[in-house]
Enzyme design. Structure first.
Site, PDB file in Angstrom:
ATOM      1  N   GLN A  29       0.828  -1.213   0.000  1.00  0.00           N
ATOM      2  CA  GLN A  29       0.000   0.000   0.000  1.00  0.00           C
ATOM      3  C   GLN A  29       0.859   1.259   0.000  1.00  0.00           C
ATOM      4  OE1 GLN A  29      -2.217   1.822   3.405  1.00  0.00           O
ATOM      5  NE2 GLN A  29      -4.027   1.132   2.289  1.00  0.00           N
TER       6      GLN A  29
ATOM      7  N   CYS B 118      -6.805   6.882   5.070  1.00  0.00           N
ATOM      8  CA  CYS B 118      -6.180   7.379   6.306  1.00  0.00           C
ATOM      9  C   CYS B 118      -6.832   8.699   6.725  1.00  0.00           C
ATOM     10  CB  CYS B 118      -4.682   7.572   6.115  1.00  0.00           C
ATOM     11  SG  CYS B 118      -3.858   8.155   7.617  1.00  0.00           S
TER      12      CYS B 118
ATOM     13  N   ASN C 135     -14.310  -3.474   6.014  1.00  0.00           N
ATOM     14  CA  ASN C 135     -13.433  -3.142   7.140  1.00  0.00           C
ATOM     15  C   ASN C 135     -14.252  -2.362   8.164  1.00  0.00           C
ATOM     16  OD1 ASN C 135     -10.548  -0.978   7.623  1.00  0.00           O
ATOM     17  ND2 ASN C 135     -11.089  -2.829   8.697  1.00  0.00           N
TER      18      ASN C 135
ATOM     19  N   ALA D 191      -8.066  -4.845  11.610  1.00  0.00           N
ATOM     20  CA  ALA D 191      -6.888  -4.092  12.046  1.00  0.00           C
ATOM     21  C   ALA D 191      -6.729  -4.260  13.557  1.00  0.00           C
ATOM     22  CB  ALA D 191      -7.018  -2.618  11.654  1.00  0.00           C
ATOM     23  N   GLU D 192      -7.472  -3.475  14.343  1.00  0.00           N
ATOM     24  CA  GLU D 192      -7.325  -3.540  15.800  1.00  0.00           C
ATOM     25  C   GLU D 192      -7.682  -4.916  16.360  1.00  0.00           C
ATOM     26  OE1 GLU D 192      -8.360  -0.747  18.622  1.00  0.00           O
ATOM     27  OE2 GLU D 192      -7.585   0.988  17.543  1.00  0.00           O
TER      28      GLU D 192
END
Length: 441
Positions: free
Chosen positions: A79, A108, A208, A232-233
């Site tokens: 990425q 982001c 996501n 992710a987390e």
């Protein structure tokens, strides 16, 4: 061999991956990716790389991609964040032989992305994004994918996704939050937005957001119809999430530390991973938390991890029959489990009062201040104001510097090449030329 596209790319190159580890800055490094793959992850992304830095800095390329070649680490998507079509494509060309696809970060939401003009802060610049993806699709030998955040309106989100697909995006990851939803304001991701995008495009879609355990993954796929789910987390707190297990923390920590011995990474990455894995236990053993924060070597981190394991084993040995987890946790603190981020109100209760009431400033207030929406100043700026009452912090009043043609840093005023000192020296050496302005010969 022709480049695979859409469904064929997902089926053959990505091996129909359903379980995906997200790109995470300083956290989805090779060692963590290998640990995640051992425990159910079928596809991983590198941490977000800066296209401009990747293009100009050989050390950055070696540290973040070239020096990490590992046959087990495939399929892999690299990425990049970028805001210039040529820079993005040139960086991607240098990376394409080391991965299965190139991803453009359009998700982001952090302040650094706003300052650097990339990530979710490009989501209104559709002409620029079209040019970037069209050029990448034309020039690269691997597919181009995108990771986005949603708009508040479902219709606009759908049109956004369709625009990216039309430009040449071959796979889309949709984070079901807006760019304003972050940190304590994250809230719940909208699977409704993701479902609408999935129905509106013909390319594969990953979801996501809101993924804490395997049942969440299964429910998300069932409700949205997506091809895969990215975590992710959830993955950081439980790397065995995709196996549907909640292992003992020290099992995951010890396995990760063994991999790091073989595939080294910066100590800050290792420390951050252990803070996530041991999050709930470190609330109990504050002294060990401080030791983990201060330790300077990998051996020291291994020692702290061993001590945490011993403390937990002592607790288990002294446990009374029928005893239940404390602090409202679903499992005892030595078991890998989700961390539920507190909302703004809960955080204020924990602190006893709101941050602004007590004179404590958080990141959110600082961001508002930078946007010009707040009269509050950080402590550092208050000190500057005391020294110089006439000082202004209005961004529009900052002096504008001409940029180096090569790297974007301020250029030398007298440089004949219109470059900064560093780039000028490199050019002067390469072309055996001289620049009287920066005294480069």
């Amino acid at each position: 061999m022709p480049k695979l596209r859409g469904e064929a790319f997902w089926r053959e190159t990505l091996r129909s991956a359903h379980y995906v580890v997200a790109p995470m800055v300083d956290q989805s490094e090779l060692a963590w990716r290998l640990l995640s793959r051992r425990h159910g992850a079928q596809l991983c992304y590198t941490p977000m790389l800066h296209a401009q830095v990747f293009l100009r800095d050989a050390n950055y390329r070696r540290e973040n991609l070239y020096g990490e070649a590992c046959p087990e680490d495939r399929p892999l998507i690299v990425q990049f964040c970028a805001n210039d079509p040529e820079v993005f494509v040139q960086a991607a060309l240098l990376a394409q032989d080391y991965c299965d696809a190139i991803d453009l970060n359009l998700g982001c939401p952090q302040m650094i992305a706003k300052r650097g003009h990339y990530g979710a802060f490009l989501q209104e610049e559709w002409d620029l994004l079209q040019r970037m993806i069209l050029l990448a699709n034309e020039k690269l030998s691997v597919p181009i994918t995108c990771k986005i955040r949603v708009f508040p309106e479902i219709d606009k989100t759908v049109k956004y996704a369709q625009m990216l697909e039309k430009a040449g995006c071959q796979l889309l990851t949709v984070h079901g939050r807006t760019k304003e939803q972050k940190g304590p304001l994250a809230g719940v991701a909208s699977w409704e937005h993701i479902q609408a995008v999935r129905k509106a495009v013909s390319i594969p879609v990953f979801a996501n957001g809101n993924i804490q355990c395997l049942s969440d993954v299964e429910e998300c796929i069932r409700k949205t119809g997506v091809h895969g789910v990215m975590s992710a987390e959830g993955n950081l707190h439980n790397p065995a999430l995709f196996e549907g297990r909640n292992p003992l923390v020290w099992e995951m920590a010890e396995e990760y530390l063994e991999i790091v011995q073989k595939y080294p990474c910066p100590l800050s990455y290792v420390r951050a991973h252990l803070f996530k894995l041991w999050h709930h236990t470190l609330q109990v053993y504050q002294q060990l938390r401080e030791e983990l924060a201060k330790v300077k070597t990998l051996e020291g981190i291994v020692d702290v991890n061993r001590e945490l394991k011993l403390r937990c084993q002592e607790e288990i040995a002294n446990q009374k029959e029928g005893e239940k987890p404390k602090e409202g946790l679903p499992f005892f603190h030595w078991i890998c489990q989700p961390y539920i981020r507190p909302g703004p109100k809960e955080r204020c209760k924990e602190n006893g009062a709101s941050g602004t009431e007590k004179g404590v400033r958080g990141k959110r207030a600082l961001e508002e201040e930078e946007d010009g929406n707040s009269e509050l100043l950080s402590k550092n700026k208050q000190k500057k104001k005391l020294r110089n009452p006439n000082k202004s912090f209005d961004p529009s009043l900052k002096p504008k510097y001409a940029k180096c043609d090569q790297c974007g840093n301020p250029k030398g005023n007298k440089c004949v090449f219109n470059m900064c000192r560093g780039c000028c020296k490199k050019r002067a050496f390469k072309e055996t030329a001289d620049c009287p302005g920066t005294r480069s010969v």
